[in-house]
Design a protein around this motif. Structure first.
Motif, short mmCIF file in Angstrom:
data_model
loop_
_atom_site.label_atom_id
_atom_site.label_comp_id
_atom_site.label_asym_id
_atom_site.label_seq_id
_atom_site.Cartn_x
_atom_site.Cartn_y
_atom_site.Cartn_z
N SER A 156 0.84 -1.20 0.00
CA SER A 156 0.00 0.00 0.00
C SER A 156 0.88 1.25 0.00
O SER A 156 2.01 1.24 0.49
CB SER A 156 -0.91 0.00 1.23
N HIS A 198 0.44 3.78 1.77
CA HIS A 198 0.64 4.21 3.15
C HIS A 198 1.88 3.54 3.75
O HIS A 198 2.73 4.21 4.37
CB HIS A 198 -0.60 3.89 3.98
N ARG A 220 -0.71 9.27 5.72
CA ARG A 220 -2.06 9.15 5.16
C ARG A 220 -2.31 10.19 4.08
O ARG A 220 -2.87 9.88 3.02
CB ARG A 220 -3.10 9.28 6.28
N ARG A 239 -2.75 9.31 0.04
CA ARG A 239 -3.96 9.64 -0.71
C ARG A 239 -3.62 10.42 -1.99
O ARG A 239 -4.22 10.20 -3.04
CB ARG A 239 -4.91 10.46 0.16
N THR A 283 -2.12 7.97 -4.45
CA THR A 283 -3.17 7.09 -4.99
C THR A 283 -3.95 7.81 -6.07
O THR A 283 -4.26 7.24 -7.13
CB THR A 283 -4.12 6.64 -3.86
N TRP A 284 -4.28 9.08 -5.82
CA TRP A 284 -5.02 9.86 -6.81
C TRP A 284 -4.19 10.10 -8.07
O TRP A 284 -4.70 9.98 -9.19
CB TRP A 284 -5.44 11.19 -6.20
N ASN A 325 -3.84 1.89 -5.90
CA ASN A 325 -3.76 1.96 -4.44
C ASN A 325 -2.56 1.19 -3.89
O ASN A 325 -2.41 1.08 -2.68
CB ASN A 325 -5.05 1.43 -3.80
#
Length: 619
Positions: free
Chosen positions: A232, A234, A257, A261, A264-265, A270
């Motif tokens: 991930s 994160h 975090r 995010r 990921t965007w 992810n």
């Protein structure tokens, strides 16, 4: 003793590939037709109304590359237009190949190896011995060791299986197969690489197709069950955080975090590190190979395939007879001398022996042999886990394909019908695209460095004609590929350019493509090997320099530069750079620490394998 890294993935279950639904098929066919129509309209306008007279040669080069890509898209759409799975029949009921003299069907399972360690070969032998045997069938497992290693002979003896070795490596894998074929007598032959672990259902789910006496072989999908799943964002951000941030757990968690995010965007994914070498073959097997089956043009891919011995030798004898006749007529030598000069090759001695032999059998009109593509996974395999392995594999694929396309193109071979020729032609065209892909890759660089535009103007009319073809094409691919990732193929087309160009150069010089085995070990290659990606790093530098120059020239109002030229080319330059940079990420990727430890039985093999493959790639 440490377990091999791939044992940690043994729990993974094979995917089930569903057929193309009728609704999705209708949508795909409609979008494909609309894309062809929009593309043809765009190219007509492109050639008749948009060529830039101020940079005519550059404009024509770009338009030509676009036209060649459109032709490739049309071939690809024909390639995958529709599915046509072959109906399956049970193997144990009313077998047509049985005769009163022999009511038992025999199957030889060949596991081929050269220098792979026992940690890799052992599980393949174990899986072959564990295959479910249908009623009326007798199986013989054979280890084909082209390395002639005493350890492998002892392992075969311990397992009670047949062992075959040679003093020479003539013909490499194809020669290894011939050596065993001439010493066995099974009605059918299963081909496995050193890392091919057959599923128990392999024979049960493939032999039924041979109820048709014209079926020469059945190919099943390749499934790399060890593809890294990544981690991930994160967790990745947390690992990369500096120590002073990690010293404050609450701050570290909040920062991780937020950054995760954002990443990921930006990436649309992810996880990071998933399938780092873009090895997942699902699109090729479930979309391309599966749909070629409708016209009997799914070619053999070697491992995880089963062949009718009669068909293999029948095609080989016909090919040998034709070769001897041509050689005798050309050189005026006696037949005996020509026979000695052209040994029997059940599988053609070639780096792409599977593809070459497929063409020979498909073209055998007298025997009317056909092939079957079985759409479900029946074996598990290992993927490349280092840049050296990836480069060696791609070099072999490209070198073998170019060698056939240039020196013995099936499009000019009698026996293949026009549909089969188009399918094979689509394969060759996709590889030959390396001749015009650099034009589109470098077009934004040229525009930003010189102020030349490939079109007369980036006007509203341009976008009105260009965008429909692009958007419809994207929607068509989404509908056609049944949820499989479609971006990896585009990235691979760019990343593999230097390797494929080298392969083409070697083939044009009549240099025989190398047969070096592909190492599949976490530690193969040692530290990140950047020598494989120096062309990509150089190109990234050139692209970055062109971007800076374009911005500066536009800001200085240099004639020829405009805001529209700058932004359009910066956009395409960014897209192209995102593809190229993937090569650097591949070279720098390292396996997780718990998977990259040296294993007792493979560490001594790793260095030898890597040096051998690296030598074949660099020379």
């Amino acid at each position: 003793m440490t377990k091999p890294y791939f044992e940690q993935f043994s729990h993974r279950q094979a995917p089930i590939y569903a057929p193309l639904g009728s609704c999705r098929r209708w949508v795909w066919n409609f979008l494909a037709g609309a894309t062809i129509a929009a593309g043809a309209a765009y190219l007509h306008w492109r050639w008749t109304a948009s060529l830039n007279s101020d940079a005519f040669v550059f404009s024509v080069c770009v338009a030509t590359a676009e036209s060649l890509f459109f032709l490739g898209t049309s071939l690809f759409y024909f390639d995958i237009w529709d599915e046509g799975d072959t109906p399956f029949g049970a193997v144990w009921d009313d077998n047509p190949w049985r005769t009163p003299q022999s009511t038992t069907t025999t199957v030889d399972i060949f596991v081929t190896t050269y220098d792979e360690p026992l940690d890799v070969v052992g599980p393949s032998l174990e899986a072959a011995a564990a295959v479910y045997v249908p009623d009326g069938v007798r199986v013989r497992v054979c280890l084909l060791d082209d390395g002639d290693r005493a350890g492998m002979a002892l392992e075969a003896d311990r397992r009670g299986i047949s062992y075959f070795a040679r003093q020479t490596n003539e013909g490499f894998k194809a020669g290894n197969l011939r050596h065993a074929l001439l010493r066995t007598s099974g009605d059918f032959v299963v081909i496995c690489d050193a890392d091919t672990r057959l599923l128990p259902s392999f024979l049960q789910n493939t032999m039924g197709y041979f109820r048709d006496p014209n079926v020469a072989w059945v190919q099943t999908p390749h499934w790399f069950y060890d593809l890294p799943e990544g981690e991930s964002w994160h967790r990745w951000v947390t690992r990369q955080s500096p120590r002073w941030i990690r010293a404050c757990p609450r701050t570290a968690r909040w920062c991780s975090r937020v950054i995760a995010r954002v990443l990921t965007w930006m990436s649309g994914k992810n996880r990071v590190g998933r399938d780092p070498f873009l090895s997942d073959p699902s699109v090729f097997f479930d979309v391309i190979q599966r749909r070629r089956n409708r016209n009997g043009a799914s070619f053999c891919c070697g491992a995880a395939s089963i062949h009718r011995r009669e068909a293999v030798f029948d095609a080989a004898l016909r090919d040998k007879t034709q070769s001897v006749s041509k050689a005798a007529a050309k050189s005026r030598l006696n037949t005996q001398a020509c026979l000695s000069a052209h040994p029997l090759q059940p599988y053609r001695f070639h780096v792409s022996e599977d593809l070459y032999t497929s063409i020979l059998i498909h073209a055998d009109q007298a025997a009317r042999w056909t092939s079957v593509y079985h759409p479900q996974v029946e074996a598990r395999m290992l993927s490349p886990w280092c840049m050296t392995a990836w480069a060696a594999q791609r070099l072999k694929y490209a070198g073998g394909t170019f060698d056939i396309a240039i020196w013995d193109n099936p499009l000019f071979r009698k026996g293949l019908n026009w549909r089969q020729k188009l399918h094979y032609g689509a394969t060759f065209w996709s590889y030959l695209s390396i001749l015009w892909a650099p034009v589109l890759l470098l077009a934004p660089v040229v525009s930003l460095a010189t102020g030349w535009a490939p079109v007369s103007a980036f006007s509203v009319e341009f976008f009105q004609r260009f965008l429909p073809a692009v958007v419809l094409g994207e929607l068509a691919m989404v509908a056609a590929c049944k949820g499989h990732a479609i971006g990896a193929g585009r990235v691979m087309a760019v990343v593999a350019l230097p390797v494929q160009l080298r392969a083409l150069y070697c083939v044009l010089r009549r240099q025989t493509p190398q047969f070096a085995p592909t190492p599949k070990l976490p530690n193969a290659g040692g530290t990140p090997n950047m020598r494989h990606v120096w062309p990509h790093v150089t190109l990234l530098g050139v692209m970055g320099g062109a971007a800076v120059l374009g911005v500066w020239q536009t800001a200085q109002h240099v004639p020829g530069y405009s805001a529209s030229l700058l932004w359009v080319n910066l956009f395409w330059l960014g897209v192209n750079m995102s593809f190229v940079v993937r090569a650097v990420q591949m070279a720098r990727w390292r396996p997780p620490a718990h998977l990259s430890q040296d294993h007792t039985t493979v560490s001594q093999q790793s260095t030898t394998e890597v040096q051998h493959v690296a030598h074949s790639y660099s020379n």
